[in-house]
Design a protein around this motif. Structure first.
Motif, short mmCIF file in Angstrom:
data_model
loop_
_atom_site.label_atom_id
_atom_site.label_comp_id
_atom_site.label_asym_id
_atom_site.label_seq_id
_atom_site.Cartn_x
_atom_site.Cartn_y
_atom_site.Cartn_z
N GLU A 47 0.83 -1.20 0.00
CA GLU A 47 0.00 0.00 0.00
C GLU A 47 0.87 1.26 0.00
O GLU A 47 1.79 1.40 0.80
N GLY A 48 0.58 2.16 -0.94
CA GLY A 48 1.33 3.41 -1.03
C GLY A 48 2.58 3.33 -1.90
O GLY A 48 3.35 4.30 -1.97
N CYS A 49 2.75 2.22 -2.60
CA CYS A 49 3.99 2.02 -3.36
C CYS A 49 4.15 2.99 -4.52
O CYS A 49 5.25 3.16 -5.06
N ASP A 50 3.04 3.65 -4.93
CA ASP A 50 3.11 4.56 -6.07
C ASP A 50 3.39 6.01 -5.66
O ASP A 50 3.38 6.92 -6.49
N LEU A 51 3.69 6.24 -4.38
CA LEU A 51 4.04 7.58 -3.93
C LEU A 51 5.38 8.02 -4.49
O LEU A 51 6.25 7.20 -4.78
N LYS A 52 5.54 9.32 -4.63
CA LYS A 52 6.82 9.86 -5.11
C LYS A 52 7.93 9.61 -4.08
O LYS A 52 7.67 9.46 -2.89
N ASN A 53 9.15 9.59 -4.57
CA ASN A 53 10.37 9.46 -3.76
C ASN A 53 10.53 8.10 -3.11
O ASN A 53 11.16 7.96 -2.07
N ILE A 54 9.94 7.08 -3.76
CA ILE A 54 10.23 5.68 -3.42
C ILE A 54 11.00 5.11 -4.58
O ILE A 54 10.50 5.06 -5.71
N PHE A 55 12.23 4.70 -4.33
CA PHE A 55 13.14 4.32 -5.40
C PHE A 55 13.65 2.88 -5.26
O PHE A 55 13.72 2.34 -4.15
N VAL A 80 6.96 5.33 6.66
CA VAL A 80 7.00 3.90 6.38
C VAL A 80 6.43 3.18 7.60
O VAL A 80 6.97 3.29 8.70
N LYS A 81 5.34 2.44 7.40
CA LYS A 81 4.73 1.70 8.49
C LYS A 81 5.25 0.27 8.49
O LYS A 81 5.23 -0.41 7.46
N LEU A 82 5.73 -0.20 9.64
CA LEU A 82 6.32 -1.53 9.74
C LEU A 82 5.30 -2.54 10.25
O LEU A 82 4.23 -2.18 10.75
N ASP A 83 5.67 -3.81 10.13
CA ASP A 83 4.75 -4.88 10.53
C ASP A 83 4.51 -4.92 12.03
O ASP A 83 3.57 -5.58 12.49
N ASP A 84 5.35 -4.24 12.83
CA ASP A 84 5.13 -4.22 14.28
C ASP A 84 4.31 -3.01 14.71
O ASP A 84 4.15 -2.73 15.90
N GLY A 85 3.79 -2.25 13.71
CA GLY A 85 2.95 -1.10 14.02
C GLY A 85 3.68 0.22 14.08
O GLY A 85 3.06 1.29 14.06
N GLN A 86 5.00 0.19 14.14
CA GLN A 86 5.79 1.42 14.21
C GLN A 86 5.76 2.13 12.86
O GLN A 86 5.80 1.51 11.80
N THR A 87 5.70 3.46 12.89
CA THR A 87 5.76 4.26 11.67
C THR A 87 7.00 5.15 11.71
O THR A 87 7.20 5.90 12.68
N LEU A 88 7.82 5.05 10.67
CA LEU A 88 9.05 5.83 10.58
C LEU A 88 8.83 7.05 9.70
O LEU A 88 8.21 6.95 8.63
N ASP A 89 9.33 8.19 10.12
CA ASP A 89 9.32 9.37 9.25
C ASP A 89 10.24 9.09 8.06
O ASP A 89 11.36 8.59 8.22
N ALA A 90 9.78 9.42 6.88
CA ALA A 90 10.57 9.16 5.68
C ALA A 90 10.22 10.14 4.58
O ALA A 90 9.06 10.26 4.19
N GLU A 91 11.23 10.85 4.10
CA GLU A 91 11.04 11.73 2.94
C GLU A 91 11.62 11.10 1.67
O GLU A 91 11.40 11.60 0.57
#
Length: 574
Positions: free
Chosen positions: A276-284, A379-390
């Motif tokens: 989910e969200g793989c089509d967002l910009k700045n994912i390389f 970036v949301k991880l499988d343990d529920g944590q969300t990381l800030d990511a630009e």
């Protein structure tokens, strides 16, 4: 599509010189040529060079050469530095009439200077060595002392030869293949199809220096290809091949005919499609120089998340130090590189990164990407944590670039790799394949593995290209009995914060590791054991042990046993 094309008209055919060594070629040069000024000097006492020994010596103030005494007593002299990145060959591993570079495993013939294993495309100079009155004398061209590279001899394009050799792919295999064709006497038309808009370049540098200039890391310049009558088609994406009609169809609609073909299309980076969200910009993903440059530009001062803690991911993370605001690595294994190198080395690598303020989250996977105004913001991880990511870079492996072969009749395995035999032939006549796109035979410790394997190493792709070019040249000359079988030892390296881990062999499915040294101190030899035998080695700050191990395997010497390694891990080097 941009095209480099050269009609080599009026050139003298050098076919008779195509297989000459550098020493033989030197004898054909006029001694009074203005570019052939010689220098001669006594470089050592004969008694100081034992059989099986090498020495780096100086010729007055003009430069350095490597002298060696071969089995039987003959003395030879070649260039002192590896043609790849300039490593001192005297610190490498001496084998049977060749020396292996201590850094990345390239091999050079000690008599001719010719390159025998890779990476790199060039040989080194060979010089005249003789013994007189208990002294070793070397005579060398000054020009050859000033460069550590020597381009191998190639035949010229002959317009009378109407055959066409077509090579698909501008990576290591393709770039080496086209030169191998010329080196092995093929005078017909050669076409190299490159999907990218750049000449073949040094791809391993991308993950270590993402801001690399493609012109500065090019393996050859346009003039080289023009001089050797090689047509390089840039931006040429292949849509399909028709082996029955011997035609290649390009995405642009053009059709190209051929007499023999080499498929060397490599692999493509595995993406994050389906998340989910793989089509967002700045994912390389990182595969091309364009990818690398864009990542480098976007990353400056940004919060970066790297997905994948294997080699590409870790190298990209190391590059980001001091450029990105923050760097976080997310990986499935508990420590970096664990599936290949083991947990102990992985833990040492992890500390190297945490010491450099890079966060590593092992044993995690990505469940989704969070966006803001169309660009990734978390970036949301499988343990529920969300990381800030630009910025997100996925380094999670690769898949073979073989979709265009689906209806060709070329045999693919269940994963999409092109299946080849020991001569790099596919199941179809006149169709060869080389490099990362293949599943190829491999022998280890004198035994062939039960199934073909895919090994995505830069060095091995070079070697594949050499063999495919040589065998295609033989086929087009009507001499298939001269085919050369594939016989190479896999060798790769990684560079992380100035620390280079070298790896030789094939350790897939290893059962245990015999560790010598201390990974936590970043100094070790790790022997990967399977069935009580060493099948691979990884080293750090232990040169030239990895090169020596590769030579041991290449020479088909007895396998290193666990029992003997436990008693004395140096026994095989004595």
């Amino acid at each position: 599509m941009f095209l480099f094309q050269t009609a080599i008209k009026g050139l003298i055919s050098l076919k008779s010189m195509g297989s000459m060594s550098c020493r033989e070629k030197s004898a054909t040069l006029a001694p009074n040529d203005e570019n052939d000024e010689f220098v001669e000097a006594v470089v050592a006492d004969s008694a100081d060079l034992a059989e099986g020994q090498m020495k780096e010596v100086s010729i007055a103030e003009d430069g350095k050469v490597l002298v060696a005494r071969l089995k039987g007593g003959a003395v030879t002299a070649i260039g002192a530095k590896c043609s790849h990145y300039g490593a001192p060959l005297v610190k490498g591993a001496m084998g049977d009439n060749r020396v292996r570079c201590p850094w990345h495993g390239a091999c050079f013939n000690l008599t001719t200077g010719d390159i025998e294993d890779f990476p790199g495309l060039d040989g080194v100079a060979c010089h005249e060595a003789r013994e007189v009155g208990g002294k070793i004398m070397v005579r060398a061209r000054k020009s050859q002392l000033q460069s550590h590279k020597r381009t191998c001899n190639m035949v010229a394009r002959d317009e009378a030869n109407t055959q066409t050799a077509l090579v698909i792919g501008g990576g290591a295999a393709g770039a080496t293949c086209i030169e191998s064709l010329r080196q092995n006497g093929f005078t017909g038309r050669i076409m190299l199809l490159c999907a990218e808009n750049f000449l073949p370049y040094d791809r391993p540098k991308l993950s270590k220096a993402l801001d690399a200039d493609p012109a500065k890391i090019a393996l050859r310049d346009a003039e080289f290809y023009q001089k050797n009558g090689i047509e390089v088609h840039l931006g040429a994406e292949v849509n399909s091949i028709d082996p029955g009609r011997k035609l290649v169809s390009l995405e642009q609609g053009e059709e190209l005919s051929y007499d023999g073909i080499v498929i060397a299309t490599g692999s493509e980076a595995r993406g994050v499609d389906g998340i989910e969200g793989c089509d967002l910009k700045n994912i390389f993903t990182l595969r091309t120089v364009q990818d690398a440059n864009e990542i480098a530009t976007v990353a400056k001062g940004k919060k970066v998340v790297i997905i994948g803690n294997s080699f590409i991911g870790m190298e990209v993370a190391a590059y980001m130090k001091g450029k990105a605001l923050t760097v976080t690595i997310v990986g499935r294994s508990a420590v970096p590189l664990e599936p290949v190198l083991g947990s102990e080395i992985g833990a040492a690598v992890l500390k190297l990164f945490t010491d450099n303020e890079i966060v590593h989250l092992g044993g995690r996977s990505v469940s989704s990407f969070v966006g803001s105004e169309g660009a990734v913001s978390g970036v949301k991880l499988d343990d529920g944590q969300t990381l800030d990511a630009e910025l997100v870079v996925a380094g999670i492996g690769a898949t073979p670039n073989s979709k265009f072969l689906t209806s060709s009749g070329v045999r693919l395995d269940s994963r999409g790799f092109v299946v080849v035999d020991q001569n790099l032939r596919t199941n179809l006549d006149g169709v060869f394949a080389a490099g990362d796109v293949t599943a190829a035979p491999l022998s280890l410790n004198g035994r062939a593995l039960p199934e073909p394997v895919n090994i995505g190493h830069w060095q091995l792709s070079h070697f594949h290209g050499k063999i495919a070019g040589r065998n295609l040249a033989a086929l087009l000359a009507g001499r298939p009995q001269e085919f050369t079988p594939l016989d190479a030892v896999p060798f790769f390296w990684t560079m992380l914060f100035g620390k280079s881990i070298r790896y030789a062999g094939y350790g897939h499915g290893f059962e245990e590791i015999h560790m010598v040294g201390d990974p936590s101190a970043l100094q070790f030899e790790a022997y990967y054991l399977k069935g009580g035998e060493a099948v691979a080695i990884a080293t750090l700050n232990a040169d030239p042990v990895a090169a020596q191990f590769a030579e041991h395997l290449a020479a088909k010497r007895p396998a290193l046993s666990k029992e003997r390694l436990l008693a004395d891990h140096t026994y095989w080097r004595k």
